[in-house]
Design a protein around this motif. Structure first.
Motif, mmCIF file in Angstrom:
data_model
loop_
_atom_site.group_PDB
_atom_site.id
_atom_site.type_symbol
_atom_site.label_atom_id
_atom_site.label_comp_id
_atom_site.label_asym_id
_atom_site.label_seq_id
_atom_site.Cartn_x
_atom_site.Cartn_y
_atom_site.Cartn_z
ATOM 1 N N LEU A 69 0.834 -1.204 0.000
ATOM 2 C CA LEU A 69 0.000 0.000 0.000
ATOM 3 C C LEU A 69 0.867 1.251 0.000
ATOM 4 C CD1 LEU A 69 -2.783 -1.030 2.555
ATOM 5 C CD2 LEU A 69 -3.098 -0.657 0.098
ATOM 6 N N GLY A 70 1.952 1.217 0.783
ATOM 7 C CA GLY A 70 2.838 2.370 0.844
ATOM 8 C C GLY A 70 3.534 2.630 -0.478
ATOM 9 N N LEU A 71 4.095 1.598 -1.092
ATOM 10 C CA LEU A 71 4.798 1.785 -2.350
ATOM 11 C C LEU A 71 3.853 2.078 -3.501
ATOM 12 C CD1 LEU A 71 7.705 -0.817 -2.227
ATOM 13 C CD2 LEU A 71 7.752 1.624 -1.749
ATOM 14 N N GLN A 72 2.594 1.696 -3.353
ATOM 15 C CA GLN A 72 1.595 2.059 -4.359
ATOM 16 C C GLN A 72 1.097 3.494 -4.162
ATOM 17 O OE1 GLN A 72 -0.144 0.560 -7.069
ATOM 18 N NE2 GLN A 72 1.588 -0.857 -7.144
ATOM 19 N N GLY A 73 1.537 4.135 -3.079
ATOM 20 C CA GLY A 73 1.163 5.523 -2.833
ATOM 21 C C GLY A 73 -0.288 5.715 -2.439
ATOM 22 N N MET A 74 -0.897 4.717 -1.803
ATOM 23 C CA MET A 74 -2.319 4.780 -1.441
ATOM 24 C C MET A 74 -2.472 5.399 -0.051
ATOM 25 S SD MET A 74 -3.635 1.153 -3.008
ATOM 26 C CE MET A 74 -3.493 0.836 -4.769
ATOM 27 N N LYS A 75 -2.255 6.705 0.031
ATOM 28 C CA LYS A 75 -2.239 7.392 1.321
ATOM 29 C C LYS A 75 -3.600 7.365 2.003
ATOM 30 C CE LYS A 75 1.536 10.547 0.186
ATOM 31 N NZ LYS A 75 1.993 11.952 0.124
ATOM 32 N N ASP A 76 -4.667 7.479 1.239
ATOM 33 C CA ASP A 76 -6.001 7.481 1.840
ATOM 34 C C ASP A 76 -6.288 6.163 2.547
ATOM 35 O OD1 ASP A 76 -6.415 10.025 0.935
ATOM 36 O OD2 ASP A 76 -7.531 9.410 -0.857
ATOM 37 N N ARG A 77 -5.896 5.065 1.930
ATOM 38 C CA ARG A 77 -6.106 3.762 2.565
ATOM 39 C C ARG A 77 -5.225 3.613 3.807
ATOM 40 N NH1 ARG A 77 -9.053 0.068 -0.194
ATOM 41 N NH2 ARG A 77 -9.591 0.558 -2.356
ATOM 42 N N LEU A 78 -4.018 4.136 3.746
ATOM 43 C CA LEU A 78 -3.129 4.050 4.898
ATOM 44 C C LEU A 78 -3.663 4.859 6.070
ATOM 45 C CD1 LEU A 78 0.312 4.366 3.074
ATOM 46 C CD2 LEU A 78 -0.503 2.361 4.311
ATOM 47 N N ARG A 79 -4.155 6.045 5.800
ATOM 48 C CA ARG A 79 -4.684 6.884 6.878
ATOM 49 C C ARG A 79 -5.909 6.236 7.511
ATOM 50 N NH1 ARG A 79 -3.986 11.237 2.971
ATOM 51 N NH2 ARG A 79 -2.003 12.303 3.366
ATOM 52 N N GLY A 80 -6.645 5.494 6.743
ATOM 53 C CA GLY A 80 -7.837 4.858 7.272
ATOM 54 C C GLY A 80 -7.553 3.673 8.166
ATOM 55 N N LEU A 81 -6.304 3.199 8.175
ATOM 56 C CA LEU A 81 -5.968 2.028 8.988
ATOM 57 C C LEU A 81 -5.745 2.408 10.446
ATOM 58 C CD1 LEU A 81 -3.522 0.220 6.541
ATOM 59 C CD2 LEU A 81 -5.857 -0.443 7.101
ATOM 60 N N ALA A 82 -4.800 3.312 10.672
ATOM 61 C CA ALA A 82 -4.499 3.708 12.053
ATOM 62 C C ALA A 82 -3.695 4.993 11.989
ATOM 63 C CB ALA A 82 -3.731 2.604 12.776
ATOM 64 N N ALA A 83 -4.360 6.113 12.171
ATOM 65 C CA ALA A 83 -3.720 7.413 11.968
ATOM 66 C C ALA A 83 -2.588 7.665 12.950
ATOM 67 C CB ALA A 83 -4.762 8.522 12.078
ATOM 68 N N THR A 84 -2.606 6.989 14.089
ATOM 69 C CA THR A 84 -1.586 7.269 15.108
ATOM 70 C C THR A 84 -0.426 6.278 15.086
ATOM 71 O OG1 THR A 84 -2.812 5.938 16.722
ATOM 72 C CG2 THR A 84 -3.297 8.299 16.636
ATOM 73 N N ALA A 85 -0.519 5.206 14.307
ATOM 74 C CA ALA A 85 0.551 4.208 14.287
ATOM 75 C C ALA A 85 1.778 4.780 13.579
ATOM 76 C CB ALA A 85 0.085 2.947 13.578
#
Length: 517
Positions: A485-501
Motif C-alpha cells: 500500500l505504501g509503495l503504491q502511494g495509497m495514502k487514503d487507505r493508509l490513513r484509514g488504517l491507524a492514523a496514530t501508528a
C-alpha cells in the motif's frame, strides 16, 4: 544462444560463460559484463535488422575504435571493458543511460571486475554540480542524474557544499533509494555508495543514514543501512551488535543483512560471541524456514560455532537447510536448483525465439544464482544482470508461474525474485498469483510483490491489501500489505488504517515506489 527467428542465417554467436564454482567467493565479472553487452547488442540488432559491422560503425561514430573483430573479443570476455565502451553500447543499443554501466560499477565495487580507464575520457557529466543540485531541489533528478552527480562530486579530492545543501542532497537520495525498485534502486545505490566512500561526503552520508534508520516507524531501511558497509569504521561492530538486539523487527532484520555483508567482506569477525548468540537464539526459537540473512550468517560461522547453532536448532527442516547452504551455497538441493534454472531458461529462450540446440549457459547460471544462491550479494548481482538484459520480462513471467511450485522453498525463492524484478509485465497475472497463494508462510512474500508493480493495482487488490492490514495487525501478512500500500502511494487507505501508528504514518509520508525508464 543462437540467432533469433528472422535473423539471417549463419554460425550462431557463442556467448561467454563464467564457470566459477557456485561456492566460490568470487565471480568472473568481465565474462558477465561481456554477456550482458552481447545479448544487448543482439537484441538491438534484431530490432533494427542491423549486424555486427553496422554496430561497429555506429560505435565509431561515437569516436570508439571498433570493428567486428574487436566486438567479438569484447563480447567473449577476453578483453577488459572500459566505461566508455559500456556507454557506447548503451547508446547504440538504444538503452537508457547507465543500464549496463550500473552493473559495471557494482562489479568493480564488489571486487569482481578490475576497473579500466578509457584514455582521454571522463565519466563526469556535461551538466555542472549546480545544475544537478537544482534537479535535486526540484525533485526531478533521475537515477542517471544521481550517478552523474556522484561522479561530479567524487572527481574532486576536496569539494565544498553548504551544510544545508549536503543535508538536502543526502536526505533526498536516501529517501529515493529506499523506495526505488529494480534498476532505479541499483542506480541510486551505486551513487550513494560512491558518495559515502568519498572523504568530503562520508560524514554527511553517515548522518543521513542515521536519520533515516532511526526515524519513528521506519520500515524500508536495509538499502540505506547497507551503505555503512561501503566505508566501515571502528564503531560499526558496536552498532551492529546494538541493532541485532533491537526489539524492532525492521532494525533487527536489516542488521542481520548488514552483519552478513560485513562478515563476508572481512570487516566483522565471524567468531564474534554476540553473532553466534544471535544466530543460535534465532534458530532455536524460529520456524522451519529461517530468514535468508540468518542462513547466510550461520554458514559463515567457524566450524565449532556452526556445530553449536546447528545442534541447538529444533526444526529438522531448518537443520537441513543450514547444512545445505553451508555445503553447497544454495538453499535447495543442487540438482533441483539446476533443474529449475534450466526450465526457466528454456521457457525464456522459447519466448524470445532462441533455438534450443545451443543453450545460453550464462543465462542458466545467472538464473540459478538469482533464485537459489545463499549469499545475498550474489543473488542481487545476478538479479541486476537479468534486469539490465533483454530477458527481464520473460524471466519474470516464467518465474511467476513457478510461485505455485509445491516445494515451499522453491516457491519462496521465486516470490522473492519476482519482487526484485519489479514486475515489468503489468499487474493482472501477478494479482491472480498473489490471490491464489494461500500458504501462510508464503503469503507475505506474495503480498510484497504488489508494491513493485509499475502501474496501480486494481481496486479489488487494493481492497484486499487494506483488509489484510486491518484484520491481522502486527503479523507478517499485515506488514507486507502495508509495504505494498505504501509503495503504491495509497495514502487514503493508509490513513484509514491507524492514523496514530508510527509505521502507518511513515508509509503515508514516504511516497510511492520509483521506477526509472
Amino acid at each position: 544462444m543462437t540467432a533469433a527467428v528472422g535473423r539471417r542465417r549463419g554460425r550462431p554467436q557463442r556467448l561467454p560463460f563464467d564457470n566459477t564454482a557456485v561456492s566460490s567467493t568470487a565471480i568472473d565479472g568481465n565474462k558477465r559484463l561481456a554477456w550482458l553487452m552481447a545479448v544487448s547488442r543482439l537484441d538491438a540488432c534484431e530490432r533494427t535488422a542491423a549486424n555486427r559491422s553496422d554496430f561497429a560503425a555506429d560505435l565509431r561514430a561515437l569516436d570508439i575504435r571498433a570493428d567486428s573483430s574487436r566486438i567479438s573479443r569484447w563480447e567473449s570476455g577476453l578483453e577488459p571493458i572500459s566505461p566508455r565502451l559500456v556507454r557506447g553500447y548503451e547508446t547504440v543499443a538504444g538503452l537508457a543511460p547507465h543500464t549496463i554501466d550500473t552493473l559495471r560499477r557494482r562489479l568493480v565495487r564488489l571486487g569482481h571486475l578490475r576497473p579500466v580507464a578509457a584514455r582521454g575520457w571522463s565519466p563526469v557529466a556535461e551538466r555542472s554540480v549546480d545544475a544537478l543540485l537544482i534537479e535535486v531541489a526540484e525533485e526531478r533528478i533521475t537515477g542517471s542524474g544521481w550517478l552523474e552527480l556522484a561522479d561530479c562530486v567524487t572527481t574532486f579530492e576536496h569539494i565544498y557544499l553548504p551544510e544545508a545543501t549536503w543535508q538536502l542532497l543526502v536526505d533526498r537520495l536516501l529517501g529515493e533509494l529506499v523506495r526505488a525498485r529494480g534498476l532505479a534502486a541499483a542506480r541510486r545505490y551505486e551513487a550513494a555508495a560512491a558518495l559515502i566512500r568519498h572523504p568530503a561526503a562520508r560524514a554527511h552520508m553517515s548522518r543521513g543514514v542515521g536519520r533515516l534508520v532511526l526515524a519513528p516507524g521506519a520500515q524500508l531501511i536495509t538499502p540505506a543501512l547497507l551503505l555503512l558497509a561501503e566505508a566501515p569504521d571502528e564503531g560499526l561492530r558496536t552498532l551492529v551488535q546494538r541493532l541485532l538486539a533491537s526489539p524492532t523487527d525492521s532494525l533487527r532484520g536489516a542488521a542481520e543483512i548488514l552483519a552478513a555483508r560485513l562478515v563476508s567482506d572481512g570487516s566483522l569477525a565471524p567468531d564474534s560471541p554476540e553473532l553466534e548468540a544471535h544466530v543460535g537464539y534465532t534458530l532455536q526459537h524460529g520456524h522451519d524456514r529461517p530468514r535468508a540473512a540468518i542462513l547466510e550468517l550461520a554458514s559463515l560461522l567457524p566450524e565449532a560455532a556452526f556445530a553449536r547453532v546447528l545442534s541447538a536448532t529444533k526444526s529438522r527442516a531448518a537443520q537441513q537447510c543450514l547444512i545445505r547452504v553451508r555445503e553447497s551455497s544454495e538453499v535447495v538441493e543442487p540438482d533441483l536448483a539446476r533443474s529449475i534454472s534450466d526450465h526457466v531458461a528454456g521457457v525464456v529462450e522459447d519466448a524470445t525465439g532462441r533455438t534450443a540446440h545451443d543453450p545460453d549457459r550464462m543465462l542458466r547460471t545467472v538464473l540459478r544464482t538469482a533464485l537459489f544462491h545463499g549469499r545475498r550479494e550474489r543473488r542481487h548481482t545476478a538479479t541486476q544482470l537479468l534486469l539490465a538484459s533483454p530477458y527481464a520480462g520473460q524471466v519474470n513471467a516464467a518465474v511467476l508461474e513457478l510461485t505455485a511450485h509445491p516445494d515451499d522453498q522453491v516457491a519462496a525463492q521465486c516470490w522473492s525474485l519476482v519482487a526484485r524484478l519489479a514486475h515489468a509485465n503489468g499487474a493482472d497475472r501477478l494479482v491472480q498469483a498473489v490471490s491464489a497463494e494461500e500458504r501462510t508462510p508464503l503469503r507475505p512474500r506474495a503480498l510484497v510483490t504488489l508494491g513493485a508493480v509499475r502501474v496501480p493495482v486494481p481496486d479489488d487488490a487494493a481492497e484486499a491489501l487494506t483488509r489484510t492490514a486491518h484484520e491481522a495487525p502486527d503479523t507478517p501478512a499485515a506488514r507486507a500489505a502495508l509495504f505494498s500500500l505504501g509503495l503504491q502511494g495509497m495514502k487514503d487507505r493508509l490513513r484509514g488504517l491507524a492514523a496514530t501508528a508510527p509505521e502507518t504514518q511513515w508509509w503515508a509520508g514516504i511516497g510511492p515506489a520509483i521506477h526509472d525508464n
